[in-house]
Motif scaffolding. Structure first.
Motif: not given
Length: 120
Positions: A21, A35, A37, A44, A94, A110, A112-113
């Motif tokens: 990241c 983190w 997911r 999420r 993310f 945040w 982007q994933g």
């Protein structure tokens, strides 16, 4: 603070990936970074968090002992080393900056994933 996650990909069960990241913004080092997911069709969920100085970390039970979170404030990066990956780890991952917490609503920024897919 702007965040960008990278490092996702396709890996076989038992394999490893390292997510990164990268952040821009002078105040990045003052934030905890987490983190999270999100699997297809699921909510999420929290994965791991590291405090602003790296002195404290916390993991979801599902990844404890397999994943390691670390940060380098000089480089404005937070990494997530993922070992012994399993198909259930498949998700979009993310990164987020905010308060040291496992709750999504405690995070203000945040990225982007990045997609992680683990094949069996």
């Amino acid at each position: 603070v702007q965040l960008q996650a990278s490092g996702g990909g396709l890996v076989q069960a038992g394999g490893s990936l390292r997510l990164s990241c990268a952040a821009t913004g002078r105040t990045f080092s003052t934030y905890a970074v987490g983190w999270f997911r999100q699997a297809l069709g699921e909510e999420r969920e929290f994965v791991a968090v590291i405090s602003w100085n790296g002195g404290s970390t916390y993991y979801a039970d599902s990844v404890k002992g397999r994943f390691t979170i670390s940060r380098d404030n000089a480089k404005n990066t937070v990494d997530l080393q993922m070992n012994s990956l399993q198909p259930e780890d498949t998700a979009v991952y993310f990164c987020a900056a905010g308060i040291y917490s496992g709750l999504l609503n405690e995070y203000d920024y945040w990225g982007q994933g990045t997609q992680v897919t683990v094949s069996s």
